[in-house]
Design an enzyme around this catalytic site. Structure first.
Site, PDB file in Angstrom:
ATOM      1  N   TYR A 242       0.789  -1.242   0.000  1.00  0.00           N
ATOM      2  CA  TYR A 242       0.000   0.000   0.000  1.00  0.00           C
ATOM      3  C   TYR A 242       0.814   1.281   0.000  1.00  0.00           C
ATOM      4  CZ  TYR A 242       0.547  -1.003   5.026  1.00  0.00           C
ATOM      5  OH  TYR A 242       1.036  -1.328   6.251  1.00  0.00           O
ATOM      6  N   LYS A 331     -11.664   3.371  12.442  1.00  0.00           N
ATOM      7  CA  LYS A 331     -11.683   2.053  13.088  1.00  0.00           C
ATOM      8  C   LYS A 331     -13.105   1.493  13.164  1.00  0.00           C
ATOM      9  CE  LYS A 331      -8.514   0.679  15.681  1.00  0.00           C
ATOM     10  NZ  LYS A 331      -7.465  -0.340  15.579  1.00  0.00           N
TER      11      LYS A 331
HETATM   12  P1  AMP Z   1      -1.568   1.285  13.958  1.00  0.00           P
HETATM   13  O1  AMP Z   1      -0.512   0.237  14.067  1.00  0.00           O
HETATM   14  O2  AMP Z   1      -2.868   0.868  14.558  1.00  0.00           O
HETATM   15  O3  AMP Z   1      -1.101   2.621  14.345  1.00  0.00           O
HETATM   16  O4  AMP Z   1      -1.935   1.411  12.433  1.00  0.00           O
HETATM   17  C1  AMP Z   1      -0.955   1.617  11.488  1.00  0.00           C
HETATM   18  C2  AMP Z   1      -0.736   0.341  10.770  1.00  0.00           C
HETATM   19  O5  AMP Z   1      -1.856   0.019   9.998  1.00  0.00           O
HETATM   20  C3  AMP Z   1       0.352   0.413   9.761  1.00  0.00           C
HETATM   21  O6  AMP Z   1       1.608   0.288  10.335  1.00  0.00           O
HETATM   22  C4  AMP Z   1       0.034  -0.781   8.924  1.00  0.00           C
HETATM   23  O7  AMP Z   1       0.598  -1.924   9.525  1.00  0.00           O
HETATM   24  C5  AMP Z   1      -1.452  -0.949   9.081  1.00  0.00           C
HETATM   25  N1  AMP Z   1      -2.192  -0.861   7.827  1.00  0.00           N
HETATM   26  C6  AMP Z   1      -3.067  -1.794   7.417  1.00  0.00           C
HETATM   27  N2  AMP Z   1      -3.599  -1.478   6.257  1.00  0.00           N
HETATM   28  C7  AMP Z   1      -3.050  -0.308   5.875  1.00  0.00           C
HETATM   29  C8  AMP Z   1      -3.193   0.532   4.732  1.00  0.00           C
HETATM   30  N3  AMP Z   1      -4.043   0.230   3.765  1.00  0.00           N
HETATM   31  N4  AMP Z   1      -2.458   1.646   4.676  1.00  0.00           N
HETATM   32  C9  AMP Z   1      -1.611   1.961   5.687  1.00  0.00           C
HETATM   33  N5  AMP Z   1      -1.419   1.210   6.773  1.00  0.00           N
HETATM   34  C10 AMP Z   1      -2.137   0.099   6.886  1.00  0.00           C
END
Ligand code: AMP
Length: 696
Positions: A242, A331
């Site tokens: 992505y 979310k």
């Molecule tokens: P968080 O870890 O909850 O802060 O969310 C960020 C993470 O979402 C990123 O590090 C990715 O691992 C994940 N992610 C999953 N799908 C996507 C996407 N389509 N674009 C960007 N990040 C994504």
């Protein structure tokens, strides 16, 4: 071990917490979050759901915003993910791998857009790109001159782990890209475990007594962090790309949409739910549409990601504390939550199966409040090592019944009690028994057990069975409560007075129900068989049996051997059917429904037997020389015969080649015609089969 009940605003005894000490609360929160972060990112063994983690994190962020002077560089809010493990070589990310800001409502999404607009200025047209937020592990792939040279985890955002050998085993990640890609290309994306693969893995693990995986995210993380790539290779993993990192000196894409198109062109896996959106309305529609599809996707998602499409806008927007300002995660309701197991109830099913059901402290999960979860059987209870009083992690997706995934042992109270299967049925008091080799325990009360009677009536009236409209759960309860019915046959003896006398039931409803009962008498044999509720006989088997036997008497008379000739009927199902009709009460009920009550179905006139061997059953045994067994079978089928694998009184002819043994003997005993191969070929030829005619 850290205590979980950390920041309730009230202490257990109800005293308000000392709010003048934010420093103490901040320290407790940071410790708590570090603990859970380690469990999640490093051990792949979380103890709390993502939503609970986010709640802790939000509380910390709020406190830090109120007291900026207390923010420390090592606060979880200042980091992404977790420090990389020392078991793998470390990789420094040229461009940090970021986290994402989150929102949970349209108004928060609109506020994010407003902020982007404010920062950019009124003349900038904002467009977006929306994608699923796949619940896996963020991975960076480095391609040098088109060859995959390195793969790394996100780690703490600055430094990750070198997992190249493991990533090379993932089938959909190309090891080489086409010649026209930038000479140094970093691709980022999410490695995930497809849901079908996750279930298959757990099925195998259960069968071989190995540890199961709690959820697909843990499955992906654990698989990627195997020290032996051969182990990773056996795990079902896939990736969605992505984004890209820096592409020095080369290609300068202008938009995210352009990046995604290029990634797809180069053969990198991209998610087909990625959509360009002209405005915020498009994004909110997307968020809703994706949520509606959530349960049909073969990968776990925890939200949608909305990204500003124009890359020049992105660089102007920049980032704040490791989160880009140009993207936000919307979310979805968490499908996991932790709660306390208050008790275990034992429910009695239609066939007496006793199912332990977890009684939970109500918890909001997957968009609804859940207070029960199935535990399937006692083997599952032991596998989970579940005790009453335990804190458990539960999962609920879509309409699927909530499941207990694991016990959080660190929170087990000293007085946690073992779960005991009762020795007597909780409803009728009959003994509970468990057959040798079976996992399920059953109440031996049969139709003496009110629970079994009720479930049997419900099943009988259900849509897939006799489809009696208006005979719902409540009414079945009332009828049993008033002792108006015991068996399904009693339903047809109900009178208008009896029905109209029931609470909340007027004359009109009573008339409707009687009409529905009357209408249900004209049914199909398949529905009738299904309605009888024979163990292991579902809708499909009922349909096959109906097609083969057509009449109740024929089915009742069939022995195991005959039954096993029916497609999809194996020895277990055959035993269940014979066992069912061997029980006098069941036989009487089936006959009563058919002969006295008058439930009937149309028996199609025997199909005109135009095929030369139509209606005949042949068995092939021994070695056939002139033709392969499969070929002989195909010819017989083409001529209209059924080819069975065993001999019974319904067999028409047995073709016995040299070496034929027990089937030949059985045919002799039953006086069934036996032919050798030469006779067989002659017979086929006389029926017009042109075997061998194309030979010179
Ligand atoms: P968080 O870890 O909850 O802060 O969310 C960020 C993470 O979402 C990123 O590090 C990715 O691992 C994940 N992610 C999953 N799908 C996507 C996407 N389509 N674009 C960007 N990040 C994504």
């Amino acid at each position: 071990m850290l205590p979980f009940a950390f920041v309730s605003c009230e202490e257990d005894d109800g005293r308000a917490m000392d709010r003048s000490a934010p420093r103490t609360e901040l320290a407790a929160l940071r410790e708590e979050l570090d603990y859970h972060r380690h469990r999640y990112f490093v051990l792949d063994d979380p103890e709390i759901s993502d939503a609970e983690y986010d709640a802790l994190f939000d509380r910390l962020s709020d406190l830090e915003s109120a007291h900026p002077e207390l923010v420390t560089p090592d606060s979880p809010t200042q980091r992404v993910g977790a420090a990389p493990s020392t078991q793998f070589a470390q990789v420094r990310h040229e461009t940090p791998m970021l986290s994402l800001d989150k929102c949970t409502s349209e108004s928060e999404l609109a506020a994010w857009e407003q902020r982007c607009r404010r920062l950019l200025g009124p003349d900038d047209e904002l467009c977006y790109f929306c994608e699923p937020k796949v619940d896996g592990v963020a991975v960076s792939l480095l391609y040098a001159d088109g060859a995959l040279v390195r793969a790394a985890t996100r780690g703490d955002g600055e430094t990750g782990e070198d997992i190249t050998a493991n990533v090379r085993t993932i089938p959909d990640i190309p090891l080489r890209l086409p010649a026209d890609v930038p000479s140094a290309l970093e691709v980022r994306g999410e490695v995930y475990m497809p849901i079908t693969g996750f279930h298959a893995f757990n099925r195998r693990a259960l069968a071989s007594g190995e540890r199961t995986i709690v959820n697909p995210r843990n499955g992906a993380a654990g698989s990627l962090r195997q020290l032996d790539p051969a182990v990773t290779a056996k795990r079902p993993l896939a990736m969605f790309c992505y984004s890209i990192g820096e592409t020095p000196g080369g290609w300068q894409p202008r938009s995210h949409a352009e990046v995604m198109a290029a990634l797809a062109d180069w053969g990198l896996p991209v998610n087909h739910w990625g959509r360009w959106q002209e405005n915020l309305k498009g994004c909110t529609d997307y968020v809703e549409a994706l949520l509606a599809e959530r349960d049909s996707l073969n990968y776990a998602i925890d939200g949608a990601v909305i990204k500003v499409d124009d890359l020049a806008h992105r660089s102007r927007l920049g980032q704040v504390t490791r989160k880009p300002r140009w993207a936000i995660a919307y979310k979805y309701p968490s499908e996991e939550a932790s709660t306390v197991l208050v008790d275990v109830d034992f429910q009695v099913g239609r066939t007496g199966a006793i199912t332990p059901v977890a009684k939970l402290e109500p918890v909001f999960v997957g968009g609804v409040t859940v207070s029960n979860a199935t535990l399937h059987n006692m083997d599952e209870v032991s596998r989970l090592d579940l005790r009453i009083g335990d804190t458990v992690l539960i999962h609920r997706a879509g309409d699927v019944i909530p499941q207990v995934m694991k016990v959080i042992e660190s929170k087990r109270p000293a007085d946690a009690r073992a779960v005991q299967m009762p020795s007597e049925c909780p409803v009728c008091g009959s003994a509970i028994h468990k057959d040798e080799g079976e996992v399920v325990a059953r109440c031996s009360g049969g139709l003496r057990c009110r629970a079994q009677r009720k479930e049997r009536l419900r099943h009988f009236a259900s849509r897939q069975a006799l489809d009696i409209e208006g005979l719902g759960d409540k009414l079945v309860d009332q009828l049993l409560g008033e002792d108006l019915v015991g068996s399904p046959a009693d339903l047809y003896r109900l009178t208008i007075e009896e029905l109209a006398g029931l609470e909340r039931m007027g004359v009109k409803s009573a008339e409707n129900l009687l009409a529905a009962l009357e209408a249900s008498k004209h049914t199909t044999f398949a529905r009738f068989i299904h309605a009888l509720g024979i163990r292991e006989v579902g809708e499909t088997t009922a349909a096959t049996l109906a097609k083969r036997f057509k009449r109740l008497d024929a089915l009742v008379a069939a022995d195991e051997e005959v039954l096993q000739e029916v497609e999809d009927v194996g020895p277990i199902v055959a035993t269940r059917i014979v066992g069912f009709f061997a029980d006098e009460a069941n036989r009487t009920l089936a006959r009563e429904l058919h002969d006295d009550i008058g439930i009937y179905w149309d028996v199609a006139e025997e199909e005109p037997q135009t095929a030369p061997l139509g209606g005949q059953t042949w068995v092939l045994t021994g070695t056939l020389g002139a033709m392969a067994r499969n070929e002989a079978k195909a010819i017989l089928v083409e001529l209209g015969a059924r080819v069975a694998s065993s001999v019974s009184k319904n067999t028409t002819v047995v073709v016995a080649g040299p070496g034929a043994g027990s089937k030949r003997t059985r045919a002799e005993e039953l006086g069934i015609e036996i032919v050798n191969e030469a006779d067989f070929v002659n017979r086929l030829t006389s029926l017009g089969w042109g075997g061998g005619t194309d030979e010179t």
